[in-house]
Design a protein around this motif. Sequence first.
Motif, PDB file in Angstrom:
ATOM      1  N   GLU A  47       0.829  -1.207   0.000  1.00 39.37           N
ATOM      2  CA  GLU A  47       0.000   0.000   0.000  1.00 39.37           C
ATOM      3  C   GLU A  47       0.866   1.260   0.000  1.00 39.37           C
ATOM      4  O   GLU A  47       0.536   2.246  -0.664  1.00 39.37           O
ATOM      5  N   ARG A  78      -6.559  -2.741   0.694  1.00 42.11           N
ATOM      6  CA  ARG A  78      -7.545  -2.262   1.671  1.00 42.11           C
ATOM      7  C   ARG A  78      -8.778  -3.152   1.720  1.00 42.11           C
ATOM      8  O   ARG A  78      -9.069  -3.777   2.730  1.00 42.11           O
ATOM      9  N   ARG A  79      -9.510  -3.224   0.619  1.00 43.06           N
ATOM     10  CA  ARG A  79     -10.795  -3.934   0.651  1.00 43.06           C
ATOM     11  C   ARG A  79     -10.605  -5.436   0.791  1.00 43.06           C
ATOM     12  O   ARG A  79     -11.298  -6.090   1.578  1.00 43.06           O
ATOM     13  N   GLN A  82      -9.317  -6.159   4.277  1.00 38.45           N
ATOM     14  CA  GLN A  82     -10.392  -6.024   5.270  1.00 38.45           C
ATOM     15  C   GLN A  82     -11.280  -7.265   5.287  1.00 38.45           C
ATOM     16  O   GLN A  82     -11.697  -7.732   6.347  1.00 38.45           O
TER      17      GLN A  82
END
Length: 496
Positions: A47, A78-79, A82
Motif C-alpha cells: 500500500e 484495503r478492501r 479487510q
Amino acid sequence: MIGDKDLISIQQARILAENAAEAQKKLAALPQEALDDIVEAMADAVEAQAQSLAVMCHEESDCGLWQDKMVKNLFVCRRVRQSLRGMRCVGMLHEKGALAEGVCEVGVPLGVIVALCPVTSPISTAVYKTLLAVKSGNAIIFSLHPRAVDSMRRALDVMIAAGLAHGLPEGAVSYLDIVAKSGTEELMRHPNVALVMVTGVLGMFDAARASGKPLIYGGTGNGPAFIERSADIAAAVEQIIASKAFDNGLAPSAEQCVIVDGCVERQVRRTFQDNGAYFMTEAEAQAVCGALFHADGRRRRDMVGQSAEALARIAGFVIPAGTRILVAERHYVNGRDTFVRELLSPVLAYYVEPDWRHACEKCVELLLQERHSQTLTIHSQDENVIRQFALKKPVARLLVNTGAAFGGMGLTTNLTPAMTQGSGIAGYGITSDNISPMNLIYRRKIGYGVRGLAHLADFSAQAAPTPSAPTSGTDHRLEVLRRVLREALGTLRQTH
C-alpha cells in the motif's frame, strides 16, 4: 530443441518447488494469528508503494491507465485485506456451537500453489494471490508474465521482505523470473505442487489443465449487459461507461457488449452520447477490428488496453475530444464477427431487442461465444425479469444495477472481494467463485458419536421379514443373522 534459457528455467522451477515445499511445512505450523500478522505486514508494504508500482507496471506493460492500476492495488491492500480480517482458514473452524452439534471442521492448507497473473493486472493480482495463499497457510510460486517481469518482481520483493521480517519462512513466497514456457510447465507439473491458479493467461490454460493438478481458472469472455425498460437509464449508462472505460477495458468482468430494450433505445443512445460514447460507422468499426486483431484472428497484443482516442487514431478516424468508449452497432450474433470476442479495450458492441425475452435469448447467444463469459449484468427494476435472468443464464455471476468491472470484483457489490473470478463454464477450473482463502484449503471433518448402538436394532427391526416361514435358503440365513444381531444388542443393554 531446448535452449539454455529453457534448461535454466526448468532447473529454477524444480529448486523453487522443492524450497517451497519445505517452507510450507513451517508455514502450516503457524497459528492463524501469526499468518494474519504476515498478511497485514505485506499489505502495508505494498500500500505504501501502490502508486509507484502502478506507474512502473503501466510503463512496462504499455496498457491500461496507471491511475486505475493504482485503484486496483489499493483495492487489494484495503478492501481485500479487510475481508480477510477475522476469517479462520487453518486450525479449528467455527468452534462456537460446533461441538454441541457434534460436527467440527479443521482447515488444512493445500500445500504449494503455482500462480500465473495477466498482463492486464499483474501487480494487483499477484498481491491478491499472495495475501490469500499466506492467509491460508500455503506457499506460492509465481511465474512472472513476460510483459511485466520487472514490475511483478518489484512488488513480490516488497512483500517477501515485509513477510520475512514478520516470520514468513524463506521460500514460502517466490517467483520464476527466468521466463520460459518450459519452466512454467515444469513448475505446474512438479510433484510438490498441489494447485495451479491461472488468471487471464489463456495461452497457458491447456498446459495448466494438462499438468494434472486441480486448476482455478479466472477468465473473461464476452460479458453482456442488458438495459431493460424499467431501468434507471441515466444510472445504468453511467455505470456501464465507467466500468468499460476503467483501465481502458481491462477488468476481467467488464462489459463487452450491451443489449438495449427497444422501447427505450432512443433515450439510451442519447444518454450514451451525452456521457462520452462515440457510435462508430460500420467502416470505422471494421477499421477498429483491424487495429485490434490480425487478419488471421490473432490479437494484436500491443493494442490491448489502449484508449479510445488511440484506437481511433490508429484506425484512421477522428473522434470528439473527451470520448471515453467506442460503440459498434450490431444486429446479429455471428461467430465470425470480431465484436463477439473479448476486446480488452474501451470498445462496446451494441444490440437492440424488442423485449426482455428476446434480450434473454441474445444474452445466451453471446455468453456461449468465445470461452463462455463468467459475468452477466442486468439493469432493471423489475424483479420478475431479474429472477428470470438469474434462473436461466449459463454464467458464474449475475450483477444487478452496477458496473460489471466493479461489481464483479466486489467493489460495488457484496460479492467476495477478488481479483480472480472463477470461470462460468464447467471444465475451465474447479470453481466459479470469487476466489478467497477458503478455496485454498480443504476441510477436515470431525464427527462426534451422538447415537448409540440401539439405533441399529431399529433399522434391523424395520428390515426384518414378516413372521411367515422363510421361502429360501438365502432368506433363512438372513433371518439367522438378524436374530444373532438382536440377541447381541440385548446382551449389550443388559451389561450396561
